[in-house]
Design an enzyme around this catalytic site. Sequence first.
Site, PDB file in Angstrom:
ATOM      1  N   GLU A  83       0.853  -1.197   0.000  1.00  0.00           N
ATOM      2  CA  GLU A  83       0.000   0.000   0.000  1.00  0.00           C
ATOM      3  C   GLU A  83       0.883   1.239   0.000  1.00  0.00           C
ATOM      4  O   GLU A  83       0.453   2.324   0.368  1.00  0.00           O
ATOM      5  CB  GLU A  83      -1.025  -0.003   1.136  1.00  0.00           C
ATOM      6  CG  GLU A  83      -0.555  -0.470   2.470  1.00  0.00           C
ATOM      7  CD  GLU A  83      -1.694  -0.613   3.470  1.00  0.00           C
ATOM      8  OE1 GLU A  83      -2.516   0.306   3.576  1.00  0.00           O
ATOM      9  OE2 GLU A  83      -1.745  -1.647   4.148  1.00  0.00           O
ATOM     10  N   CYS A 120      -3.801  -3.789   4.026  1.00  0.00           N
ATOM     11  CA  CYS A 120      -2.871  -4.789   4.570  1.00  0.00           C
ATOM     12  C   CYS A 120      -3.230  -6.220   4.197  1.00  0.00           C
ATOM     13  O   CYS A 120      -2.416  -7.125   4.359  1.00  0.00           O
ATOM     14  CB  CYS A 120      -2.809  -4.681   6.091  1.00  0.00           C
ATOM     15  SG  CYS A 120      -2.452  -3.028   6.667  1.00  0.00           S
ATOM     16  N   SER A 211     -11.038   2.602  13.237  1.00  0.00           N
ATOM     17  CA  SER A 211     -10.346   1.501  12.541  1.00  0.00           C
ATOM     18  C   SER A 211     -10.228   0.283  13.455  1.00  0.00           C
ATOM     19  O   SER A 211     -10.308  -0.859  12.991  1.00  0.00           O
ATOM     20  CB  SER A 211      -8.975   1.953  12.035  1.00  0.00           C
ATOM     21  OG  SER A 211      -8.042   2.089  13.089  1.00  0.00           O
ATOM     22  N   HIS A 244      -3.235 -10.236  11.736  1.00  0.00           N
ATOM     23  CA  HIS A 244      -2.665  -8.958  11.294  1.00  0.00           C
ATOM     24  C   HIS A 244      -2.387  -8.113  12.541  1.00  0.00           C
ATOM     25  O   HIS A 244      -3.265  -7.963  13.395  1.00  0.00           O
ATOM     26  CB  HIS A 244      -3.646  -8.228  10.366  1.00  0.00           C
ATOM     27  CG  HIS A 244      -3.228  -6.817  10.091  1.00  0.00           C
ATOM     28  ND1 HIS A 244      -2.009  -6.517   9.528  1.00  0.00           N
ATOM     29  CD2 HIS A 244      -3.827  -5.631  10.352  1.00  0.00           C
ATOM     30  CE1 HIS A 244      -1.884  -5.208   9.428  1.00  0.00           C
ATOM     31  NE2 HIS A 244      -2.980  -4.638   9.920  1.00  0.00           N
ATOM     32  N   SER A 364      -7.741  -2.480   5.879  1.00  0.00           N
ATOM     33  CA  SER A 364      -8.713  -1.406   6.086  1.00  0.00           C
ATOM     34  C   SER A 364      -9.507  -1.195   4.817  1.00  0.00           C
ATOM     35  O   SER A 364      -9.063  -1.523   3.725  1.00  0.00           O
ATOM     36  CB  SER A 364      -7.989  -0.109   6.444  1.00  0.00           C
ATOM     37  OG  SER A 364      -7.348  -0.256   7.674  1.00  0.00           O
TER      38      SER A 364
HETATM   39  N1  CAA Z   1       0.123   2.983  30.376  1.00  0.00           N
HETATM   40  C1  CAA Z   1      -0.514   1.880  29.878  1.00  0.00           C
HETATM   41  N2  CAA Z   1      -1.375   1.951  28.820  1.00  0.00           N
HETATM   42  C2  CAA Z   1      -1.590   3.148  28.254  1.00  0.00           C
HETATM   43  C3  CAA Z   1      -0.968   4.319  28.731  1.00  0.00           C
HETATM   44  C4  CAA Z   1      -0.078   4.209  29.830  1.00  0.00           C
HETATM   45  N3  CAA Z   1       0.537   5.255  30.326  1.00  0.00           N
HETATM   46  N4  CAA Z   1      -1.375   5.353  27.963  1.00  0.00           N
HETATM   47  C5  CAA Z   1      -2.237   4.855  27.055  1.00  0.00           C
HETATM   48  N5  CAA Z   1      -2.359   3.521  27.231  1.00  0.00           N
HETATM   49  C6  CAA Z   1      -3.173   2.578  26.439  1.00  0.00           C
HETATM   50  C7  CAA Z   1      -4.571   3.072  26.160  1.00  0.00           C
HETATM   51  O1  CAA Z   1      -5.454   2.765  27.230  1.00  0.00           O
HETATM   52  C8  CAA Z   1      -4.888   2.332  24.889  1.00  0.00           C
HETATM   53  O2  CAA Z   1      -5.210   0.984  25.179  1.00  0.00           O
HETATM   54  P1  CAA Z   1      -6.735   0.471  25.042  1.00  0.00           P
HETATM   55  O3  CAA Z   1      -7.168   0.773  23.646  1.00  0.00           O
HETATM   56  O4  CAA Z   1      -6.641  -0.996  25.314  1.00  0.00           O
HETATM   57  O5  CAA Z   1      -7.514   1.248  26.041  1.00  0.00           O
HETATM   58  C9  CAA Z   1      -3.549   2.282  24.162  1.00  0.00           C
HETATM   59  O6  CAA Z   1      -2.566   2.492  25.162  1.00  0.00           O
HETATM   60  C10 CAA Z   1      -3.376   3.350  23.093  1.00  0.00           C
HETATM   61  O7  CAA Z   1      -3.610   4.592  23.705  1.00  0.00           O
HETATM   62  P2  CAA Z   1      -4.557   5.671  23.009  1.00  0.00           P
HETATM   63  O8  CAA Z   1      -5.815   5.013  22.522  1.00  0.00           O
HETATM   64  O9  CAA Z   1      -4.657   6.831  23.882  1.00  0.00           O
HETATM   65  O10 CAA Z   1      -3.632   6.002  21.750  1.00  0.00           O
HETATM   66  P3  CAA Z   1      -3.886   6.984  20.562  1.00  0.00           P
HETATM   67  O11 CAA Z   1      -4.998   7.920  20.798  1.00  0.00           O
HETATM   68  O12 CAA Z   1      -2.572   7.557  20.262  1.00  0.00           O
HETATM   69  O13 CAA Z   1      -4.365   6.049  19.350  1.00  0.00           O
HETATM   70  C11 CAA Z   1      -4.451   4.364  17.741  1.00  0.00           C
HETATM   71  C12 CAA Z   1      -4.110   4.691  19.193  1.00  0.00           C
HETATM   72  C13 CAA Z   1      -5.870   4.804  17.405  1.00  0.00           C
HETATM   73  C14 CAA Z   1      -4.340   2.873  17.517  1.00  0.00           C
HETATM   74  C15 CAA Z   1      -3.432   5.122  16.817  1.00  0.00           C
HETATM   75  O14 CAA Z   1      -2.132   4.670  17.064  1.00  0.00           O
HETATM   76  C16 CAA Z   1      -3.721   4.980  15.354  1.00  0.00           C
HETATM   77  O15 CAA Z   1      -4.487   5.726  14.764  1.00  0.00           O
HETATM   78  N6  CAA Z   1      -3.046   4.002  14.674  1.00  0.00           N
HETATM   79  C17 CAA Z   1      -3.176   3.795  13.250  1.00  0.00           C
HETATM   80  C18 CAA Z   1      -4.429   3.021  12.907  1.00  0.00           C
HETATM   81  C19 CAA Z   1      -4.361   1.579  13.341  1.00  0.00           C
HETATM   82  O16 CAA Z   1      -3.295   0.986  13.486  1.00  0.00           O
HETATM   83  N7  CAA Z   1      -5.535   0.950  13.507  1.00  0.00           N
HETATM   84  C20 CAA Z   1      -5.601  -0.462  13.834  1.00  0.00           C
HETATM   85  C21 CAA Z   1      -6.783  -1.126  13.175  1.00  0.00           C
HETATM   86  S1  CAA Z   1      -6.737  -0.789  11.410  1.00  0.00           S
HETATM   87  C22 CAA Z   1      -5.594  -1.887  10.799  1.00  0.00           C
HETATM   88  O17 CAA Z   1      -5.252  -2.848  11.429  1.00  0.00           O
HETATM   89  C23 CAA Z   1      -5.003  -1.610   9.444  1.00  0.00           C
HETATM   90  C24 CAA Z   1      -3.640  -1.065   9.601  1.00  0.00           C
HETATM   91  O18 CAA Z   1      -2.665  -1.809   9.639  1.00  0.00           O
HETATM   92  C25 CAA Z   1      -3.456   0.372   9.713  1.00  0.00           C
END
Ligand code: CAA
Length: 445
Positions: A83, A120, A211, A244, A364
């Site tokens: 991708e 992916c 996502s 994945h 996705s």
């Molecule tokens: N100690 C322990 N855990 C902590 C923490 C701390 N100090 N701070 C945060 N966390 C945890 C949160 O609770 C959360 O876990 P849960 O979801 O289990 O509650 C995790 O760490 C991530 O924290 P946030 O949700 O606050 O993180 P974020 O707002 O930065 O976003 C995300 C996380 C949405 C995955 C972001 O990284 C993102 O947009 N990633 C790209 C999209 C993605 O990978 N999506 C996955 C599904 S899509 C897919 O699989 C296709 C692909 O490859 C892209």
Amino acid sequence: MTAVGIDAVEVWTGNLKLDLPETFAPQMDEDPEKYTKGLGLQASSFPDSYEDIVTMGANAAHRLMDRKGLEPDDVGRIDVATESAFDNSKPVSTYVAGCLEEVFDGDFHHANKGERKFACIAGTQSLDDACNWIRAGRNRGRGALVIATDTALYARGDAGEATQGAGAVAMYIDEDPDLVELSVEQGYGSADETDFLKPNQQFPSVDGKRSVQVYLARMREALEDYESVAGDVHPDDVAYAPFHTPFPGMVRKAAMLAYRHITRDTAIEDELAAEIGRQPRPEGFDDDEAYHDALREYMDALKDTDQYREWYAETIDPTLSIAREVGNWYTGSVHVARLSALKHALENDEELAGQQLLVGSYGSGAQAELHAETVQEGWAEEIEALNVDEQLESRYDITFEEYEEIHDVHNHEMDVDIEACTTPDGEFVFDGWGRMGEREYRYVE
Ligand code: CAA
């Protein structure tokens, strides 16, 4: 029917490493444990300035062909899943073939080449296409090269920046494979979703939280569809379940849902009932909200049971070890998860031949696919031949300032030239632009 599947695999990681808790988190003003505990990541692999999807893919394929003693004449098909493509017409597989022709005698003029796109999941779709081509008897005794290669970069400041990665997986697909045979049965969960996309742009537009939900919903559909053709999946039937892995925390969520699903109406559910009750069923509730509240409560309790913890530690956790160190390789990610599991089995002297893997791919946009794989007799020798640990250890650990420069170098909108952090050694490198805007490559001894 003759067994068809993956005969051999090789990976090529980007030559740089960004330490997430130590280097990235402090600069983002974030708690390092968000990375290590929340997302489940230690590091991202990055491409140096002379690396891209072609060099990484060609390097992985070169290692694979060398190791297996394959000649271009043994390859009837080259499919690249990515991708991160930089051309809307000329496929990456032609560039990869051009690279390989520099180092092997002969050519790939009689190999069918293509490029697969569905986020992916395209790596698994290419694998599927290769197996079908062989099963259809159109391969003339030859095998297929399937290469999943990506530079999974997000725009600076995007939440996805935490989950970046870069690397390639090359697989040789053949009859009577040494590694795994793929099941003919498969299940799909597919819907028109707007969770992650790149409408003619390099870096993705992402609705991160959504996502995560879409991944879970499509994966559940795929599991139901798979069971409708292959019969119910039982935890005892699955040695490992590589999924994945955009980041290990995502798989932690998916594993929980999968376990609940595959233990429903089994002796395991009965056994757990004394401790946490039976699984909520929709017919037991007046409305959806009450049902979903009860489900959440059940999952919270399930997560802490010995049965679940043991299953997770044995079946899921071993699939995540490489992802923790490299981040998301998009199309290669599920194939890295399979490799992590097999590597773990080898390191623990497991007798794996004949056992089943349940492989869950996701792209996705969105689509999930599930199929089973049967581990073959030659698996241990194949996995022993890999040098994944050496590759990971020899990456150059970049500072935050170097990370910022490298991100700019790979940004198609910017024209930045920097000294490479590493020196290429026995690998293909990007060598500048040709007269029609094509990218040029050369092999460095
Ligand atoms: N100690 C322990 N855990 C902590 C923490 C701390 N100090 N701070 C945060 N966390 C945890 C949160 O609770 C959360 O876990 P849960 O979801 O289990 O509650 C995790 O760490 C991530 O924290 P946030 O949700 O606050 O993180 P974020 O707002 O930065 O976003 C995300 C996380 C949405 C995955 C972001 O990284 C993102 O947009 N990633 C790209 C999209 C993605 O990978 N999506 C996955 C599904 S899509 C897919 O699989 C296709 C692909 O490859 C892209």
